[in-house]
Design an enzyme around this catalytic site. Structure first.
Site, short mmCIF file in Angstrom:
data_model
loop_
_atom_site.label_atom_id
_atom_site.label_comp_id
_atom_site.label_asym_id
_atom_site.label_seq_id
_atom_site.Cartn_x
_atom_site.Cartn_y
_atom_site.Cartn_z
N SER A 1 0.36 -1.41 0.08
CA SER A 1 -0.45 -0.01 0.47
C SER A 1 1.39 0.80 0.21
O SER A 1 1.59 1.05 -0.93
CB SER A 1 -1.05 -0.32 1.06
OG SER A 1 -1.93 1.00 1.15
N ASP B 1 -8.39 -6.24 -4.67
CA ASP B 1 -8.59 -5.35 -4.28
C ASP B 1 -9.15 -3.90 -4.32
O ASP B 1 -9.34 -3.74 -5.77
CB ASP B 1 -7.19 -5.06 -3.91
CG ASP B 1 -6.34 -3.49 -2.60
OD1 ASP B 1 -7.57 -2.80 -2.27
OD2 ASP B 1 -5.57 -2.84 -3.79
N HIS C 1 -6.37 -6.40 -1.17
CA HIS C 1 -5.08 -5.63 -0.95
C HIS C 1 -4.14 -5.95 -0.01
O HIS C 1 -2.45 -5.78 0.17
CB HIS C 1 -5.74 -4.38 0.21
CG HIS C 1 -4.71 -3.76 0.06
ND1 HIS C 1 -4.79 -1.95 -0.71
CD2 HIS C 1 -4.04 -2.53 1.70
CE1 HIS C 1 -4.08 -1.39 -0.21
NE2 HIS C 1 -3.91 -1.75 0.82
#
Length: 422
Positions: free
Chosen positions: A154, A346, A403
């Site tokens: 991320s 995601d 994610h």
């Protein structure tokens, strides 16, 4: 110092001690600037080698900014035990020495003596990480020339690629590669593709599409006008627009179940009666451990995660700024391996947006990249995704993952990690 290094090289471990969970560990603080302290936590590899220095050192950087590597990355994804204190089959410690760093300062157990010491730019974050690594090497000199890789997730990917470039520019001979999982490299490309993704999976209808897309376009306009704080606010509002028109959807994995009563929350996953409603069970349990048993075991006097909000606000101007140019510099100006990993489920950093910035990136081999065929990422005879490689650059599409790719599809991630350190 030379004698110490020799002793460490001849021994299986040098400073390893019992921390929290199994295996030899080490941890401590580095004052990266006066009044600013970064916390690191090392897990020595459990691989069957005569000396731990025979295996690479991998640094893990979490996202946020403000999420904790020592908590979420460690207990939530790749450390030796999970949030329930159960040994993890696919822990990275089986293959590498694993160094978690709570960064930027203010994340996790890291802290500052005054909020004016918080970082405000990605370059400042990278500079702090370089200083932290230098301090780590002073404490664990046997790792100084061990092959080094940076893995991230991320917002951690945004930090990791600049960190890798700084290490190379400053002549660190052991830096070999950087891995970026669902990385916040081109924020607006992710946001602009929220509406198309949600429409195509049936999470919103055409009316919902128009609503989400309009909010995303407002975010884009702020960026084009150089109004980055306003763009961050607009990004946040777009997220809540999705909560409204999609009647909630899990931003981390669009297939995760969410109770209808939790519509006003971004995440509402827990069905455990011991966990508050509309709270992510994994994150909740990690928080309890980090503020309790882990803090006690490591003998720390800092409250985990207490500065996260202030940290995010300090980086509000930088949050929506892209770093695609930094990725291109790493590809063109270094010999480092670069991996971009995208989980197909995601929403935060959607695959659509990732492919857009990768394909549009201006680097010396971009024309070649457009002709490279995509192949299957096969693991034990199972299609775990797809891959596209050119020179030191690789893009991975991971099936059945959101994610948090290492947690959602550890089989694919194991294969990708082996590609990185091979």
């Amino acid at each position: 110092m030379k004698i110490l290094v020799l002793v460490c090289l001849l021994a299986a471990t040098c400073y390893g001690r019992q921390g929290f969970g199994p295996g030899e560990q080490d941890w401590g603080y580095i004052e990266v600037r006066p009044g600013a302290f970064e916390f690191w936590w090392l897990y020595e590899t459990t691989a069957p080698v005569a000396n731990i220095t025979k295996k690479p050192l991998v640094i893990w950087l979490q996202g946020g900014p403000g999420a904790s590597s020592t908590g979420l990355g460690n207990l939530g994804e790749i450390g030796p035990i999970d949030h329930n204190r159960i040994p993890r089959d696919h822990t990275w410690v089986k293959n590498v020495n694993l160094l978690f760093i709570d960064n930027p300062v203010g994340a996790g157990y890291s802290y500052v003596n005054d909020t004016t010491y918080l970082t405000t730019t990605n370059k400042q974050i990278a500079d702090d990480l370089v200083t932290c690594l230098q301090g780590f090497y002073n404490k664990r000199p046997e790792f100084r020339y061990v092959p080094l890789y940076i893995a991230s997730q991320s917002y951690g990917g945004k930090m990791a690629v600049q960190f890798a470039l700084e290490l190379f520019k400053r002549g660190f001979p052991n830096i070999k590669g950087v891995n970026m999982i669902d990385a916040w490299i081109s924020p607006i490309d992710s946001v602009l593709n929220w509406a198309p993704l949600l429409l195509n999976v049936g999470a919103i209808d055409h009316q919902g599409y128009e609503t989400v897309d309009a909010s995303a376009r407002r975010t884009q306009k702020y960026i084009e006008d150089g109004m980055f704080k306003e763009a961050t606010d607009s990004w946040f509002k777009t997220g809540y627009t999705i909560v409204d028109v999609a009647y909630n959807v899990d931003f981390y994995n669009i297939l995760n179940k969410i109770k209808t009563e939790c519509q006003t929350s971004h995440r509402g996953l827990s069905a455990n009666p011991d966990v508050p409603p509309c709270v992510d069970e994994v994150s909740y349990k990690i928080g309890l451990l980090m503020k309790g048993e882990v803090k006690e075991a490591l003998k720390l006097n800092v409250t985990w995660g207490q500065m996260r909000g202030a940290l995010f606000n300090a980086l509000k101007e930088d949050f929506m700024k892209p770093v695609v140019d930094i990725v291109a510099k790493v590809l063109d100006e270094t010999n480092l391996k670069v991996q971009v990993v995208s989980g197909q489920l995601d929403l935060i950093v959607d695959t659509l947006g990732t492919v857009v910035w990768v394909d549009n990136m201006k680097w010396s081999r971009s024309r070649e990249w457009s002709t490279v065929p995509r192949t299957v990422l096969s693991v034990n005879g199972v299609n775990e995704g797809y891959q596209k490689k050119l020179g030191n650059f690789a893009l991975y599409w991971v099936n059945r993952a959101g994610h948090r790719v290492p947690a959602d599809n550890p089989y694919a991630m194991d294969s990708i990690l082996k590609d990185l350190i091979s």
